[in-house]
Design a protein around this motif. Sequence first.
Motif, PDB file in Angstrom:
ATOM      1  N   PHE A 200      24.128  41.673  42.010  1.00 31.65           N
ATOM      2  CA  PHE A 200      25.664  41.548  41.848  1.00 31.65           C
ATOM      3  C   PHE A 200      26.201  42.484  42.571  1.00 31.65           C
ATOM      4  CE2 PHE A 200      29.601  42.391  39.441  1.00 31.65           C
ATOM      5  CZ  PHE A 200      30.176  41.211  39.800  1.00 31.65           C
ATOM      6  N   PRO A 201      25.886  43.919  42.491  1.00 29.75           N
ATOM      7  CA  PRO A 201      26.608  44.583  43.323  1.00 29.75           C
ATOM      8  C   PRO A 201      26.294  44.409  45.036  1.00 29.75           C
ATOM      9  CG  PRO A 201      25.444  45.855  41.752  1.00 29.75           C
ATOM     10  CD  PRO A 201      24.908  44.589  41.610  1.00 29.75           C
ATOM     11  N   SER A 202      25.352  44.126  45.297  1.00 26.38           N
ATOM     12  CA  SER A 202      25.167  43.599  46.758  1.00 26.38           C
ATOM     13  C   SER A 202      25.903  42.480  47.183  1.00 26.38           C
ATOM     14  CB  SER A 202      23.826  43.503  47.124  1.00 26.38           C
ATOM     15  OG  SER A 202      23.398  43.120  48.239  1.00 26.38           O
ATOM     16  N   ALA A 203      26.115  41.522  46.161  1.00 26.68           N
ATOM     17  CA  ALA A 203      26.775  40.246  46.545  1.00 26.68           C
ATOM     18  C   ALA A 203      28.310  40.573  46.479  1.00 26.68           C
ATOM     19  CB  ALA A 203      26.410  39.299  45.867  1.00 26.68           C
ATOM     20  N   LYS A 204      28.711  41.648  45.872  1.00 24.86           N
ATOM     21  CA  LYS A 204      30.340  41.553  45.561  1.00 24.86           C
ATOM     22  C   LYS A 204      31.303  41.621  46.748  1.00 24.86           C
ATOM     23  CE  LYS A 204      30.211  45.490  42.835  1.00 24.86           C
ATOM     24  NZ  LYS A 204      30.703  46.531  41.964  1.00 24.86           N
ATOM     25  N   PRO A 205      30.906  42.218  48.026  1.00 28.36           N
ATOM     26  CA  PRO A 205      31.853  41.876  49.099  1.00 28.36           C
ATOM     27  C   PRO A 205      32.057  40.399  49.244  1.00 28.36           C
ATOM     28  CG  PRO A 205      30.629  43.811  49.506  1.00 28.36           C
ATOM     29  CD  PRO A 205      29.805  43.171  48.138  1.00 28.36           C
ATOM     30  N   ALA A 206      30.857  39.751  49.391  1.00 30.98           N
ATOM     31  CA  ALA A 206      31.047  38.284  49.687  1.00 30.98           C
ATOM     32  C   ALA A 206      31.718  37.432  48.480  1.00 30.98           C
ATOM     33  CB  ALA A 206      29.457  37.775  50.115  1.00 30.98           C
ATOM     34  N   LEU A 207      31.371  37.995  47.473  1.00 27.48           N
ATOM     35  CA  LEU A 207      32.124  37.222  46.223  1.00 27.48           C
ATOM     36  C   LEU A 207      33.649  37.146  46.269  1.00 27.48           C
ATOM     37  CD1 LEU A 207      29.615  38.201  43.538  1.00 27.48           C
ATOM     38  CD2 LEU A 207      29.815  36.121  44.443  1.00 27.48           C
ATOM     39  N   LEU A 208      34.138  38.439  46.633  1.00 23.01           N
ATOM     40  CA  LEU A 208      35.397  38.765  46.779  1.00 23.01           C
ATOM     41  C   LEU A 208      36.218  37.673  48.054  1.00 23.01           C
ATOM     42  CD1 LEU A 208      37.842  40.017  45.665  1.00 23.01           C
ATOM     43  CD2 LEU A 208      37.602  42.071  47.072  1.00 23.01           C
ATOM     44  N   ASP A 209      35.473  37.682  48.902  1.00 25.93           N
ATOM     45  CA  ASP A 209      35.804  36.852  49.960  1.00 25.93           C
ATOM     46  C   ASP A 209      35.887  35.160  49.560  1.00 25.93           C
ATOM     47  OD1 ASP A 209      36.540  38.326  52.324  1.00 25.93           O
ATOM     48  OD2 ASP A 209      34.430  38.355  52.668  1.00 25.93           O
ATOM     49  N   THR A 210      34.820  34.867  48.770  1.00 21.35           N
ATOM     50  CA  THR A 210      34.757  33.664  48.100  1.00 21.35           C
ATOM     51  C   THR A 210      35.884  33.387  47.147  1.00 21.35           C
ATOM     52  OG1 THR A 210      32.313  33.231  48.159  1.00 21.35           O
ATOM     53  CG2 THR A 210      33.481  32.052  46.641  1.00 21.35           C
ATOM     54  N   LEU A 211      36.293  34.233  46.590  1.00 22.44           N
ATOM     55  CA  LEU A 211      37.621  34.291  45.638  1.00 22.44           C
ATOM     56  C   LEU A 211      38.931  33.844  46.637  1.00 22.44           C
ATOM     57  CD1 LEU A 211      36.991  36.721  42.921  1.00 22.44           C
ATOM     58  CD2 LEU A 211      36.579  34.217  42.747  1.00 22.44           C
ATOM     59  N   ARG A 212      39.002  34.499  47.560  1.00 27.86           N
ATOM     60  CA  ARG A 212      39.964  34.602  48.603  1.00 27.86           C
ATOM     61  C   ARG A 212      40.076  33.289  49.209  1.00 27.86           C
ATOM     62  NH1 ARG A 212      40.479  35.188  54.083  1.00 27.86           N
ATOM     63  NH2 ARG A 212      38.405  35.970  54.110  1.00 27.86           N
ATOM     64  N   ILE A 213      39.118  32.527  49.397  1.00 29.91           N
ATOM     65  CA  ILE A 213      38.926  31.404  49.835  1.00 29.91           C
ATOM     66  C   ILE A 213      39.349  30.329  49.023  1.00 29.91           C
ATOM     67  CG2 ILE A 213      37.724  29.529  51.093  1.00 29.91           C
ATOM     68  CD1 ILE A 213      35.922  32.026  52.371  1.00 29.91           C
ATOM     69  N   THR A 214      38.721  30.444  47.926  1.00 32.16           N
ATOM     70  CA  THR A 214      38.947  29.402  46.789  1.00 32.16           C
ATOM     71  C   THR A 214      40.491  29.510  46.226  1.00 32.16           C
ATOM     72  OG1 THR A 214      37.904  30.981  45.258  1.00 32.16           O
ATOM     73  CG2 THR A 214      36.578  28.996  46.308  1.00 32.16           C
ATOM     74  N   MET A 215      41.094  30.488  46.293  1.00 34.59           N
ATOM     75  CA  MET A 215      42.286  30.609  45.810  1.00 34.59           C
ATOM     76  C   MET A 215      43.234  29.780  46.815  1.00 34.59           C
ATOM     77  SD  MET A 215      44.987  31.668  44.130  1.00 34.59           S
ATOM     78  CE  MET A 215      44.664  32.909  43.212  1.00 34.59           C
ATOM     79  N   GLY A 216      43.081  29.843  48.209  1.00 32.42           N
ATOM     80  CA  GLY A 216      43.710  28.735  48.947  1.00 32.42           C
ATOM     81  C   GLY A 216      43.289  27.300  48.596  1.00 32.42           C
ATOM     82  N   TRP A 217      42.204  26.972  48.336  1.00 28.98           N
ATOM     83  CA  TRP A 217      42.114  25.699  47.873  1.00 28.98           C
ATOM     84  C   TRP A 217      42.702  25.135  46.506  1.00 28.98           C
ATOM     85  CZ3 TRP A 217      35.821  25.797  48.185  1.00 28.98           C
ATOM     86  CH2 TRP A 217      35.506  25.743  49.564  1.00 28.98           C
ATOM     87  N   ALA A 218      42.819  26.109  45.638  1.00 22.26           N
ATOM     88  CA  ALA A 218      43.560  25.952  44.404  1.00 22.26           C
ATOM     89  C   ALA A 218      45.110  25.615  44.993  1.00 22.26           C
ATOM     90  CB  ALA A 218      43.681  27.385  43.589  1.00 22.26           C
ATOM     91  N   TRP A 219      45.811  26.188  45.751  1.00 26.50           N
ATOM     92  CA  TRP A 219      47.156  26.131  46.135  1.00 26.50           C
ATOM     93  C   TRP A 219      47.115  24.523  46.867  1.00 26.50           C
ATOM     94  CZ3 TRP A 219      51.509  27.691  45.047  1.00 26.50           C
ATOM     95  CH2 TRP A 219      51.859  29.032  44.431  1.00 26.50           C
ATOM     96  N   THR A 220      45.860  24.225  47.649  1.00 26.35           N
ATOM     97  CA  THR A 220      46.091  22.641  48.102  1.00 26.35           C
ATOM     98  C   THR A 220      46.173  21.724  47.166  1.00 26.35           C
ATOM     99  OG1 THR A 220      43.817  22.918  48.253  1.00 26.35           O
ATOM    100  CG2 THR A 220      44.792  23.691  50.208  1.00 26.35           C
ATOM    101  N   TYR A 221      45.676  22.074  45.844  1.00 26.54           N
ATOM    102  CA  TYR A 221      45.654  20.976  44.819  1.00 26.54           C
ATOM    103  C   TYR A 221      46.867  21.028  43.766  1.00 26.54           C
ATOM    104  CZ  TYR A 221      40.769  19.901  45.835  1.00 26.54           C
ATOM    105  OH  TYR A 221      39.612  19.463  46.365  1.00 26.54           O
ATOM    106  N   LEU A 222      47.766  22.037  44.115  1.00 24.35           N
ATOM    107  CA  LEU A 222      49.074  22.034  43.678  1.00 24.35           C
ATOM    108  C   LEU A 222      49.738  20.924  43.407  1.00 24.35           C
ATOM    109  CD1 LEU A 222      51.087  23.563  41.642  1.00 24.35           C
ATOM    110  CD2 LEU A 222      52.068  24.258  43.925  1.00 24.35           C
ATOM    111  N   VAL A 223      49.971  20.162  44.642  1.00 23.44           N
ATOM    112  CA  VAL A 223      50.903  18.929  44.795  1.00 23.44           C
ATOM    113  C   VAL A 223      50.094  17.813  43.993  1.00 23.44           C
ATOM    114  CG1 VAL A 223      51.688  17.263  46.193  1.00 23.44           C
ATOM    115  CG2 VAL A 223      51.846  19.591  46.894  1.00 23.44           C
TER     116      VAL A 223
END
Length: 283
Positions: A200-223
């Motif tokens: 988990f500590p080693s993957a944390k930087p990549a996990l935060l990037d994943t959250l950033r990308i999927t937040m963008g997907w969440a906005w695309t599903y708003l409409v």
Amino acid sequence: MSSSPPAIEIRAPQPARRRRTTSLWTVRAPIARRTYWVLALIGLFTPLVLWAGLAAFGGLDPVFLPAPLQVLAKTWTWLTETGLLDDMGISVYRVVTGFLLSAVIALPLGLFIGSYRAVQALLEPLTDFIRYMPAVAFIPLVMLWVGIGEGSKIAIIFIGTFFQMVLMVAEDVRRVPAAQVEAAQTMGANRSELIEKVIFPSAKPALLDTLRITMGWAWTYLVVAELVAANSGLGYAILRAQRFLQTDTIFAGIIVIGLIGLVTDQLFRLAHRRAFPWLYLKG
């Protein structure tokens, strides 16, 4: 008298001349912060200038392509008279709630899928199967199961982001170098310690990037989410404007969503730099 032969001058081979390249065209080379912002502003404003030129000289009906100033005026009217802040607030609430629900479940699930082959075999094919189903196809079921209240909008955003997030988290976990895991096992780490203190500590930087990308997907599903019996929100305003050919409102809503997404993305990037500063050290 015999004359000695002329001396032969031997020259060392000259190294090939290297072409001088600016840092702008050097692969992965850093650039000055001022240069970065100048290029960013050019990238943002060039489409705006092209849009203004096309609206002014393209001979198009403003119903189909309103001018930027017309969209700006409509946005101001929306802000001061018809509740833009209220629409933004309810949309942000729906997106953030659906995203957080996805993250709370997807992070531990993806961690286990990426760590254990048995869990991967059990759950990854099912997740792959569901993630290709369009979220809009679930609207009738969501309305039947959840109703037409706020829960249905949040559920659509959840469905649109959750399955993608699970697989991306699992992939981030699988990218942790095996040497780190093997070294920890050699030192006697048990399974829980491997996950908590190594993977988990080693993957944390990549996990935060994943959250950033999927937040963008969440906005695309708003409409899509606000198709479900909504009477407020940015997506609802865009869909309502479509019925009455209010193209300036459609453009205004799209731009507002884009600006919120841009701010959110920059906040994620800032959090990444603050949480993992060693990744941005020059050297």
